[in-house]
Design an enzyme around this catalytic site. Structure first.
Site, PDB file in Angstrom:
ATOM      1  CB  SER A 265      18.034 -29.272 -17.692  1.00 26.91           C
ATOM      2  OG  SER A 265      17.015 -30.251 -17.591  1.00 26.91           O
ATOM      3  CE  LYS A 266      17.488 -31.191 -25.856  1.00 28.31           C
ATOM      4  NZ  LYS A 266      16.129 -31.614 -26.114  1.00 28.31           N
ATOM      5  NE  ARG A 267      18.382 -34.520 -19.202  1.00 28.31           N
ATOM      6  CZ  ARG A 267      19.110 -34.529 -18.098  1.00 28.31           C
ATOM      7  NH1 ARG A 267      18.729 -35.221 -17.058  1.00 28.31           N
ATOM      8  NH2 ARG A 267      20.233 -33.841 -18.023  1.00 28.31           N
ATOM      9  CG  ASP A 270      13.063 -32.270 -24.330  1.00 26.88           C
ATOM     10  OD1 ASP A 270      12.738 -31.243 -24.963  1.00 26.88           O
ATOM     11  OD2 ASP A 270      14.184 -32.821 -24.429  1.00 26.88           O
TER      12      ASP A 270
END
Ligand code: GLU
Length: 507
Positions: A265-267, A270
């Site tokens: 996921s994008k998380r 990050d």
């Protein structure tokens, strides 16, 4: 496999930026189409107005352009089955939902949000969640539980309604997935999904099946998250009488987090410091900026090569592929069933490899804007020399500047940790003495310099490092960079000595 008339589509919903998994789906469709001289189609699936995100469609198109995945038919260039944006095709879907209603494969449902909520609370059994389907549909407010008069009255007075599919009871739906093999699902596990919403637009399921049929799609290659929808899609093909020309399905494995625990996921990006989107994305609501591969200094061909091997393998040890080689080697049967772990260091590895293959002249085009932005006016030949020297260390295009900046700017500070390690009593004296001799050598090239350094260190009975490390620290401010003699020669005698004297004063 019959390869005549291969037509595949990439069918994103513009609900946000394109995740790298989406790019991989587009890529596999592209490779498959190109391999068989088929057509690669972009269809924008934007019938869910609630999830529409401004700018997402443009972002998707730009991202795929950056990756070099060109469509044969799309929203910009059109094609024989235009329009390619589903929101512009609503008339078509109305016609097809009517067919399902007429054949009693669909029915009208008036349930309100509150009514559905109540059903969820009262009709859930034990662990089993409420499902709008064969066990419950007659308890709900729809054209199956009401009289025809009641239904007409409600429609006339303007009650809002949706149209649901009528899932047949006690059947087994079987289909062959090109990656997963036989998939079998019992219809009693399926719910009566909404096919047409009260806003006059179809849901994904209806629009997707109708368009795949009308656009003569031969293969549906899409993410595994759509596998649970496939039995419903198959039933829709059957209800319409299109089973004979139904596309073949291939559901791609998930892209997993680096540790393999769940979907990437994008998380994760990050948290671990890598992009999950091809281009930078600015969220139109929060204005938050997410990193993109392009802006982070990746080459599109490296990004594509990395994605190609994320879930597919060529059956050989080869890792570096041009697009033409990928097209030649690609086949659906070498796509793995298991999820593919994303490895950010592998992405950098590919990029490094691709950068090494690029001619210095091409890398110059990436470095030059950075030089201009920093007010540096350097001779092209000189910059090309520098690129040749630092290239080996460059993993990201942004490293070009990082690794070359000290050639253009004298250091403003000196790494004190390095100094502590290498600076001894007498170091300043040695450096100064060496500088005096260096100022006299002619020509100031690697060979002459090398000779001087050897003679000097032998005569002073010191190790090479005792001279070279301090020189490097004074010339570039740290212990980084290519060979010390290369640095000195590229800086030129005057600049090199200027840095040494200035450094001796300031360190
Ligand atoms: N619109 C769907 C998506 O956003 C398409 C799925 C499919 O390819 O059928 O991924």
């Amino acid at each position: 496999m019959n390869t005549a008339g291969i037509r595949v589509r990439f069918a994103p919903s513009p609900t946000g930026p394109l995740h790298l998994g989406g790019v991989r789906t587009a890529l596999y469709n592209y490779l498959f189409a190109r391999k068989f001289n088929g057509s690669f189609i972009l269809r924008i699936e934007d019938t869910d107005q609630n999830r529409f995100v401004p700018g997402a469609e443009e972002y998707i198109i730009k991202s795929l352009q950056w990756c070099g995945l060109e469509f044969d038919e799309d929203v910009l260039k059109g094609g024989p089955h235009a329009p390619y944006r589903q929101s512009e095709r609503s008339v078509i879907y109305k016609e097809y939902i009517q067919i399902l209603l007429d054949k009693s494969h669909a029915y009208i449902a008036f349930d309100t949000a509150a009514g559905l909520e109540e059903a969820r609370n009262t009709l859930s059994q034990g662990h089993e969640q409420f499902q709008y389907g064969n066990k419950t549909r007659l308890l709900m407010k729809n054209s199956l539980s009401m009289t025809a008069d009641e239904v007409s009255q409600r429609i006339e007075r303007g009650d809002r309604y949706v149209i649901r599919v009528l899932i047949p009871e006690n059947q087994t739906v079987v289909f062959h997935d090109l990656i997963r093999g036989e998939v079998k699902v019992h219809t009693d596990t399926l719910d009566d999904k909404v096919l047409f919403k009260s806003d006059g637009l179809p849901t994904y399921h209806l629009a997707n099946v109708v368009d795949d049929y009308l656009m003569k799609i031969s293969h549906v290659i899409r993410g595994e998250e759509w596998l649970p929808s496939a039995p419903l899609h198959l039933l829709l093909y059957r209800f319409f009488g299109w089973e004979d020309c139904m596309p073949q399905f291939a559901h791609l494995p998930l892209i997993l987090k680096p540790d393999g625990n769940g979907k990437l996921s994008k998380r994760d990006g990050d948290r671990l410091g890598f992009p999950v989107f091809p281009l930078e994305w600015k969220d139109p609501v929060s204005n938050d900026i997410s990193h993109g591969y392009k802006e982070d200094g990746y080459l599109p061909d490296a990004f594509i090569n990395m994605l190609a091997l994320l879930g597919w393998n060529p059956g050989t040890e080869q890792e570096i592929f041009t697009m033409a080689e990928l097209i030649a080697a690609f086949s659906l049967d070498r796509i793995n069933k298991a999820g593919a772990k994303f490895d950010p260091s592998k992405a950098r590895w590919f990029n490094h490899k691709y950068i090494q293959q690029k001619p210095d002249e091409e890398l110059y085009n990436y470095l030059s804007p950075e030089l201009i932005a920093n007010g540096i006016d350097a001779d092209r030949e000189h910059v090309l020399h520098i690129i040749g020297l630092i290239k080996e260390r460059v993993e990201l295009l942004s490293d070009l500047w990082k690794h070359s900046v000290f050639f253009f700017r004298a250091p403003e500070s000196y790494d004190q940790q390095v100094k502590q390690k290498i600076w001894q009593e007498g170091t300043s004296f040695i450096v100064e003495e060496f500088a005096i001799l260096a100022s006299k050598i002619e020509p100031f090239d690697k060979e002459t310099l090398h000779q001087l350094i050897e003679e000097f260190t032998t005569a002073r009975k010191i190790k090479m490092g005792q001279l070279m490390n301090p020189l490097r620290l004074l010339a570039v401010g740290s212990n980084q960079g290519p060979g010390m003699m290369d640095i000195a020669v590229l800086l030129g005698k005057e600049e090199f000595l200027k840095r040494i004297y200035r450094g001796l004063k300031n360190i």
